[in-house]
Design an enzyme around this catalytic site. Structure first.
Site: not given
Length: 314
Positions: A20, A152, A223, A262, A264, A277, A279, A283
């Site tokens: 990443e 990612s 992205y 964060r 998900d 998951e 984070n 990002g």
């Protein structure tokens, strides 16, 4: 570390050697602009080449803002390095970072804390491909295949049959020695941020709608500007939004996280929520979800960065 000057000196640490790296560099550009606009003195470091320089400069740095993702950045190793140097940083420490990066351990912790997550199996490189049906146990196709410690969506794929499963497993093993086989939940993708020190501390859910040609929210969908539609707040019933926020906060606390995170999740076709998951360094690119969620509650990007730095320097 020196005492704070009138202008705090912030190390902006980004790049690294994970898959990443490019995303990290892109996010760091925006963070740098915000830090400079806020009046901080910024020193830039890339762990790929600058670890020795961080050590040499440690005594004159007041804090570090991490824009690192994946291995050697989001998994606790950089956090431990900074701890030893006495440099504070935003976000989770060694334990929380390591737990969250490991999909098998984080899912185990979810289950222990009554946080629903799709069923899964963990396999190593020595697994027997010919006995794959037996290995799946109660899992049924389709399955999500994921490297154990990547972010990612790197190395991930959806397998709809056994032959496809073998192919995707081979790809996942290019990124990790261990691979997760996870029950595929059909539904809507949501993400919920937690921001400690802000009221309320849980941000509104954002719905992620990958564009045509994307089976799921993969690396390219994440992205590539315009590849994915993101709606914040997510157009879901109030009780669903409240439940999603509750699960994000529970995950944040269960994984021993700090400052922000964060989480998900999938809202299934039957109305159930499943956490996928969490984070620990969300990002910060122009298409990133966490800044969008913060903006939805009136917190612009620069104010978000200021909030995180202020907590770091406390």
């Amino acid at each position: 570390m020196t005492s704070l000057k009138s202008t705090p000196r912030i190390a902006l640490i980004y790049g690294g050697k994970s898959a990443e790296r490019d995303v990290s560099i892109a996010g760091a550009r925006q963070v740098k602009r915000a830090l400079l606009s806020l009046g901080y003195e910024v020193f830039e470091y890339d762990p790929l080449t600058d670890l020795k320089k961080i050590v040499e400069d440690a005594d004159r740095l007041d804090g570090a803002f991490l824009v690192l993702h994946g291995a050697f950045g989001e998994d606790g190793r950089m956090q431990g390095f900074l701890d030893m140097l006495g440099i504070p940083y935003q976000g989770a420490g060694v334990l929380g970072s390591a737990l969250s990066m490991d999909k098998h351990l984080s899912k185990t912790i979810y289950v222990a804390n009554d946080i629903p997550t799709p069923q899964w199996s963990l396999i190593g490189k020595d697994f027997n491909k010919e006995g794959l049906n037996d290995l799946l146990g109660g899992l049924r196709l389709p399955l999500m295949v994921k490297p154990r410690k990547q972010g990612s969506s790197v190395g991930m794929g959806i397998a709809n049959d056994i032959e496809g499963l073998k192919t995707i497993i081979d790809e996942a093993f290019k990124w990790d020695d261990w691979v997760i086989l996870e029950e595929f939940i059909e539904g809507r993708e949501l993400s919920v941020g937690v921001l400690e020190g802000y009221s309320p501390p849980v941000l509104p859910p954002v719905e992620i709608i990958p564009g045509e040609g994307y089976e799921f929210f993969d690396y390219e969908a994440k992205y590539t500007p315009g590849a994915t539609k993101e709606v914040c707040p997510a157009p879901v019933p109030e009780e669903v939004a409240a439940r999603a926020q509750d699960l994000a906060l529970k995950a944040h606390r269960a994984l021993c996280l700090k400052d922000y995170s964060r989480t998900d999740m999938i809202l299934s076709e039957t109305g159930e929520l499943f956490v996928i998951e969490t984070n620990t360094i969300p990002g910060m690119t122009e298409t990133s979800l966490f800044p969008q969620e913060a903006k939805a509650v009136g917190l612009e990007f620069e104010a978000l960065i200021a909030h995180l730095v202020e907590r770091m320097l406390q």
